[in-house]
Design a protein around this motif. Structure first.
Motif, PDB file in Angstrom:
ATOM      1  N   LEU A 203     -52.662  -9.758   2.946  1.00 34.24           N
ATOM      2  CA  LEU A 203     -52.997 -11.180   3.050  1.00 34.24           C
ATOM      3  C   LEU A 203     -51.790 -11.999   3.501  1.00 34.24           C
ATOM      4  CD1 LEU A 203     -55.163 -11.669  -0.179  1.00 34.24           C
ATOM      5  CD2 LEU A 203     -55.973 -11.677   2.197  1.00 34.24           C
ATOM      6  N   ASN A 204     -50.626 -11.667   3.003  1.00 34.91           N
ATOM      7  CA  ASN A 204     -49.411 -12.384   3.412  1.00 34.91           C
ATOM      8  C   ASN A 204     -49.098 -12.166   4.884  1.00 34.91           C
ATOM      9  OD1 ASN A 204     -48.147 -14.131   1.629  1.00 34.91           O
ATOM     10  ND2 ASN A 204     -47.287 -12.475   0.389  1.00 34.91           N
ATOM     11  N   ARG A 205     -49.284 -10.922   5.355  1.00 34.32           N
ATOM     12  CA  ARG A 205     -49.042 -10.643   6.783  1.00 34.32           C
ATOM     13  C   ARG A 205     -50.038 -11.410   7.647  1.00 34.32           C
ATOM     14  NH1 ARG A 205     -48.198  -5.367   4.639  1.00 34.32           N
ATOM     15  NH2 ARG A 205     -50.340  -4.760   5.189  1.00 34.32           N
ATOM     16  N   ALA A 206     -51.285 -11.464   7.186  1.00 33.34           N
ATOM     17  CA  ALA A 206     -52.298 -12.207   7.940  1.00 33.34           C
ATOM     18  C   ALA A 206     -51.975 -13.697   7.953  1.00 33.34           C
ATOM     19  CB  ALA A 206     -53.677 -11.966   7.326  1.00 33.34           C
ATOM     20  N   LYS A 207     -51.473 -14.190   6.842  1.00 28.00           N
ATOM     21  CA  LYS A 207     -51.131 -15.606   6.723  1.00 28.00           C
ATOM     22  C   LYS A 207     -50.074 -16.017   7.739  1.00 28.00           C
ATOM     23  CE  LYS A 207     -49.476 -18.951   3.276  1.00 28.00           C
ATOM     24  NZ  LYS A 207     -48.976 -19.107   1.876  1.00 28.00           N
ATOM     25  N   GLU A 208     -49.153 -15.102   8.037  1.00 27.05           N
ATOM     26  CA  GLU A 208     -48.092 -15.395   8.996  1.00 27.05           C
ATOM     27  C   GLU A 208     -48.621 -15.516  10.430  1.00 27.05           C
ATOM     28  OE1 GLU A 208     -45.347 -12.239   8.467  1.00 27.05           O
ATOM     29  OE2 GLU A 208     -44.664 -12.896   6.482  1.00 27.05           O
ATOM     30  N   LYS A 209     -49.781 -14.920  10.695  1.00 29.51           N
ATOM     31  CA  LYS A 209     -50.302 -14.859  12.060  1.00 29.51           C
ATOM     32  C   LYS A 209     -51.393 -15.878  12.341  1.00 29.51           C
ATOM     33  CE  LYS A 209     -49.415  -9.874  12.357  1.00 29.51           C
ATOM     34  NZ  LYS A 209     -50.034  -8.536  12.552  1.00 29.51           N
ATOM     35  N   LEU A 210     -52.023 -16.399  11.300  1.00 27.57           N
ATOM     36  CA  LEU A 210     -53.222 -17.223  11.499  1.00 27.57           C
ATOM     37  C   LEU A 210     -52.940 -18.695  11.170  1.00 27.57           C
ATOM     38  CD1 LEU A 210     -55.795 -14.706   9.996  1.00 27.57           C
ATOM     39  CD2 LEU A 210     -55.541 -15.327  12.407  1.00 27.57           C
ATOM     40  N   PRO A 211     -53.719 -19.611  11.725  1.00 23.52           N
ATOM     41  CA  PRO A 211     -53.461 -21.050  11.554  1.00 23.52           C
ATOM     42  C   PRO A 211     -53.867 -21.575  10.181  1.00 23.52           C
ATOM     43  CG  PRO A 211     -55.418 -20.707  12.896  1.00 23.52           C
ATOM     44  CD  PRO A 211     -54.819 -19.356  12.676  1.00 23.52           C
ATOM     45  N   LEU A 212     -53.664 -22.873   9.984  1.00 19.88           N
ATOM     46  CA  LEU A 212     -53.834 -23.484   8.669  1.00 19.88           C
ATOM     47  C   LEU A 212     -55.289 -23.654   8.247  1.00 19.88           C
ATOM     48  CD1 LEU A 212     -51.031 -26.213   8.797  1.00 19.88           C
ATOM     49  CD2 LEU A 212     -50.968 -23.982   7.660  1.00 19.88           C
ATOM     50  N   ASN A 213     -56.231 -23.493   9.151  1.00 20.74           N
ATOM     51  CA  ASN A 213     -57.635 -23.593   8.741  1.00 20.74           C
ATOM     52  C   ASN A 213     -58.175 -22.270   8.203  1.00 20.74           C
ATOM     53  OD1 ASN A 213     -57.362 -22.711  11.471  1.00 20.74           O
ATOM     54  ND2 ASN A 213     -59.514 -23.136  11.890  1.00 20.74           N
ATOM     55  N   VAL A 214     -57.258 -21.342   7.890  1.00 16.38           N
ATOM     56  CA  VAL A 214     -57.629 -20.071   7.273  1.00 16.38           C
ATOM     57  C   VAL A 214     -57.022 -20.023   5.873  1.00 16.38           C
ATOM     58  CG1 VAL A 214     -57.590 -17.555   7.470  1.00 16.38           C
ATOM     59  CG2 VAL A 214     -57.565 -18.969   9.543  1.00 16.38           C
ATOM     60  N   GLU A 215     -57.864 -19.715   4.873  1.00 21.54           N
ATOM     61  CA  GLU A 215     -57.361 -19.512   3.518  1.00 21.54           C
ATOM     62  C   GLU A 215     -57.435 -18.025   3.180  1.00 21.54           C
ATOM     63  OE1 GLU A 215     -59.639 -21.414   0.479  1.00 21.54           O
ATOM     64  OE2 GLU A 215     -61.557 -20.542   1.102  1.00 21.54           O
ATOM     65  N   PHE A 216     -56.603 -17.606   2.245  1.00 25.19           N
ATOM     66  CA  PHE A 216     -56.466 -16.191   1.920  1.00 25.19           C
ATOM     67  C   PHE A 216     -56.663 -16.017   0.419  1.00 25.19           C
ATOM     68  CE2 PHE A 216     -54.005 -17.324   5.592  1.00 25.19           C
ATOM     69  CZ  PHE A 216     -54.398 -16.388   6.526  1.00 25.19           C
ATOM     70  N   LEU A 217     -57.694 -15.251   0.041  1.00 24.85           N
ATOM     71  CA  LEU A 217     -58.048 -15.091  -1.357  1.00 24.85           C
ATOM     72  C   LEU A 217     -58.062 -13.621  -1.748  1.00 24.85           C
ATOM     73  CD1 LEU A 217     -61.078 -17.569  -1.616  1.00 24.85           C
ATOM     74  CD2 LEU A 217     -58.651 -18.049  -2.055  1.00 24.85           C
ATOM     75  N   HIS A 218     -57.713 -13.376  -3.005  1.00 24.54           N
ATOM     76  CA  HIS A 218     -57.832 -12.019  -3.541  1.00 24.54           C
ATOM     77  C   HIS A 218     -59.311 -11.679  -3.674  1.00 24.54           C
ATOM     78  CE1 HIS A 218     -57.972  -8.834  -6.631  1.00 24.54           C
ATOM     79  NE2 HIS A 218     -56.891  -8.416  -5.998  1.00 24.54           N
ATOM     80  N   SER A 219     -59.673 -10.480  -3.256  1.00 26.14           N
ATOM     81  CA  SER A 219     -61.072 -10.070  -3.259  1.00 26.14           C
ATOM     82  C   SER A 219     -61.462  -9.493  -4.619  1.00 26.14           C
ATOM     83  CB  SER A 219     -61.315  -9.034  -2.160  1.00 26.14           C
ATOM     84  OG  SER A 219     -62.669  -8.659  -2.106  1.00 26.14           O
ATOM     85  N   ASP A 220     -62.310 -10.208  -5.332  1.00 22.20           N
ATOM     86  CA  ASP A 220     -62.890  -9.696  -6.569  1.00 22.20           C
ATOM     87  C   ASP A 220     -64.321 -10.214  -6.674  1.00 22.20           C
ATOM     88  OD1 ASP A 220     -62.893 -12.324  -7.978  1.00 22.20           O
ATOM     89  OD2 ASP A 220     -60.716 -12.055  -7.945  1.00 22.20           O
ATOM     90  N   TYR A 221     -65.067  -9.667  -7.581  1.00 21.20           N
ATOM     91  CA  TYR A 221     -66.503  -9.957  -7.664  1.00 21.20           C
ATOM     92  C   TYR A 221     -66.777 -11.445  -7.845  1.00 21.20           C
ATOM     93  CZ  TYR A 221     -71.296  -9.968  -9.443  1.00 21.20           C
ATOM     94  OH  TYR A 221     -72.632 -10.238  -9.640  1.00 21.20           O
ATOM     95  N   GLU A 222     -66.081 -12.086  -8.766  1.00 21.70           N
ATOM     96  CA  GLU A 222     -66.329 -13.495  -9.050  1.00 21.70           C
ATOM     97  C   GLU A 222     -66.016 -14.372  -7.843  1.00 21.70           C
ATOM     98  OE1 GLU A 222     -64.675 -11.431 -11.055  1.00 21.70           O
ATOM     99  OE2 GLU A 222     -66.126 -11.311 -12.712  1.00 21.70           O
ATOM    100  N   THR A 223     -64.885 -14.088  -7.184  1.00 19.05           N
ATOM    101  CA  THR A 223     -64.492 -14.892  -6.020  1.00 19.05           C
ATOM    102  C   THR A 223     -65.494 -14.728  -4.878  1.00 19.05           C
ATOM    103  OG1 THR A 223     -62.159 -14.664  -6.625  1.00 19.05           O
ATOM    104  CG2 THR A 223     -62.649 -15.342  -4.375  1.00 19.05           C
ATOM    105  N   ILE A 224     -65.906 -13.494  -4.646  1.00 15.52           N
ATOM    106  CA  ILE A 224     -66.866 -13.252  -3.572  1.00 15.52           C
ATOM    107  C   ILE A 224     -68.189 -13.958  -3.867  1.00 15.52           C
ATOM    108  CG2 ILE A 224     -68.248 -11.484  -2.396  1.00 15.52           C
ATOM    109  CD1 ILE A 224     -65.863  -9.572  -2.804  1.00 15.52           C
ATOM    110  N   CYS A 225     -68.659 -13.855  -5.107  1.00 13.93           N
ATOM    111  CA  CYS A 225     -69.925 -14.516  -5.460  1.00 13.93           C
ATOM    112  C   CYS A 225     -69.850 -16.025  -5.260  1.00 13.93           C
ATOM    113  CB  CYS A 225     -70.281 -14.207  -6.921  1.00 13.93           C
ATOM    114  SG  CYS A 225     -70.916 -12.540  -7.168  1.00 13.93           S
ATOM    115  N   GLU A 226     -68.680 -16.590  -5.513  1.00 13.45           N
ATOM    116  CA  GLU A 226     -68.517 -18.031  -5.312  1.00 13.45           C
ATOM    117  C   GLU A 226     -68.515 -18.381  -3.822  1.00 13.45           C
ATOM    118  OE1 GLU A 226     -65.173 -21.547  -5.989  1.00 13.45           O
ATOM    119  OE2 GLU A 226     -64.893 -19.587  -6.938  1.00 13.45           O
TER     120      GLU A 226
END
Length: 371
Positions: A203-226
């Motif tokens: 996620l950190n490597r992706a964050k360095e390459k992508l613009p500010l309209n992208v958010e990066f979240l840890h993938s877990d069941y609760e987060t995905i369901c939300e």
């Protein structure tokens, strides 16, 4: 060595294993390249271009019977099994875990198989899978744009930032090459993009390459369901371990989604990360489950065959050339990362994930080679 390049016969498959410039690399090293007539047409390469670089144009039977190594893109289909013989080297994207009949044939005929998708580099990345993954991710987002159009049965929502309207939300599972490819295009269109992964460093490597309209979240069941409750397009770019029986997106989770949500399964592992995935073709790419449109095509890059062929060729030819120059045994002995891709060796299954998925006995590449 004699290298044979047959025409791909998978439904709607237009790529070819080698470009004319790739032929030059083999010929300049003293090898012979046989190419099936018309093999490159789907990628915009004509037989005359191959001949100009030193290839010989011939038929499928001559290629399989007269070559030391078969160099192709897609898995072997049943009509090709009759051409297999002991000691024939085949380098392709086998995906043997998904095709029991292919595995049966390769073991019975005692071929030597190199699975491009399993070759690794020193950082445990997959350099021969990366080109397909990036094109697959980008092509998957383009497919979402296509099937969101009302004329194609979609909701009629444009997947882009439009003045005065709420910005669409694109959710991407996986921060690897496919996920980054999808996110790059989705973000470039001005969408709100969420990328989820269990790997914080990815996620950190992706964050360095992508613009500010992208958010990066840890993938877990609760987060995905939300997240999936307000997403417009859910893109799966996670290649799920083939022996796992659980899923990231279950059938029940589809009931949390808006009815105009689109699922794009780039990885397209049947019964994998997306429980409701079933492999489709470019001729019939979509279906509905629980009211949710699914696009699950297992050869997305074929839609961009010229780009895919050139990209694949630049990645795979150096490995294939090493095998041709050294012979397959020495090339495998010298390169532990190439050995990761050895899936069949003279009647032995040497790929763990296929053994686990299909309940077969297997040995390591090192055992097979006597290291």
């Amino acid at each position: 060595m004699i290298i044979g390049v047959p025409k791909e016969i998978k439904n709607s498959e237009y790529t070819v294993a080698i470009s004319p410039s790739g032929v030059s690399a083999f010929v300049e090293n003293g090898h012979t390249v046989l190419i099936e007539e018309g093999a490159g047409l789907g990628s915009g390469f004509y037989d005359e271009e191959y001949v100009a670089r030193g290839a010989i144009i011939t038929d499928k039977e001559t290629i399989y019977h007269g070559s030391d190594m078969i160099f192709k893109v897609k898995e072997l289909l049943p009509s090709e099994f009759k051409y297999l013989r002991e000691g024939l080297i085949i380098m392709t994207y086998f995906h043997s875990n998904a095709y029991r009949d292919e595995t049966d044939a390769c073991l019975e005929k005692k071929i030597i198989g190199i699975a491009c998708e399993d070759v690794q580099d020193k950082n445990e990345n997959y350099p021969l899978l990366r080109p397909m993954s990036e094109i697959g991710g980008k092509g998957g987002f383009i497919a979402a744009c296509n099937y969101s159009q009302k004329i194609n049965g979609g909701s009629g929502k444009m997947l882009a930032r439009v003045t005065g309207l709420k910005i669409p939300h694109i959710t991407i599972l996986g921060a690897g090459s496919a996920g980054l490819g999808a996110a790059e295009l989705a973000a470039g269109f001005g969408n709100k993009v969420t990328v989820l992964d269990v790997d914080y460093d990815a996620l950190n490597r992706a964050k360095e390459k992508l613009p500010l309209n992208v958010e990066f979240l840890h993938s877990d069941y609760e987060t995905i369901c939300e997240v999936i409750q307000y997403t417009d397009v859910l893109m799966n770019c996670v290649s799920w371990p083939k022996w796992r029986t659980d899923h990231i997106i279950t059938r029940d989770m589809l009931k949390l989604m808006k009815k105009d949500t689109i699922i794009i399964d780039v990885a397209c592992d049947i019964g994998g990360a997306v429980e409701t995935c079933r492999a489709m073709t470019h001729n019939q790419p979509v279906y509905f489950e629980e009211g949710i449109l699914h696009y699950c095509v297992d050869n997305i890059p074929s839609a961009y065959s010229r780009t895919a062929t050139c990209s694949i060729c630049s990645a795979t030819v150096p490995y294939a050339l090493d095998i041709a120059n050294k012979g397959v045994y020495k090339a495998l002995m010298d390169d532990p990362y190439l050995r990761k891709g050895l899936c069949f060796y003279l009647g032995n299954l040497t790929l763990e994930e296929t053994g686990l998925k299909q309940g077969r006995p297997y040995i390591s590449p090192e055992e097979a080679l006597g290291i």
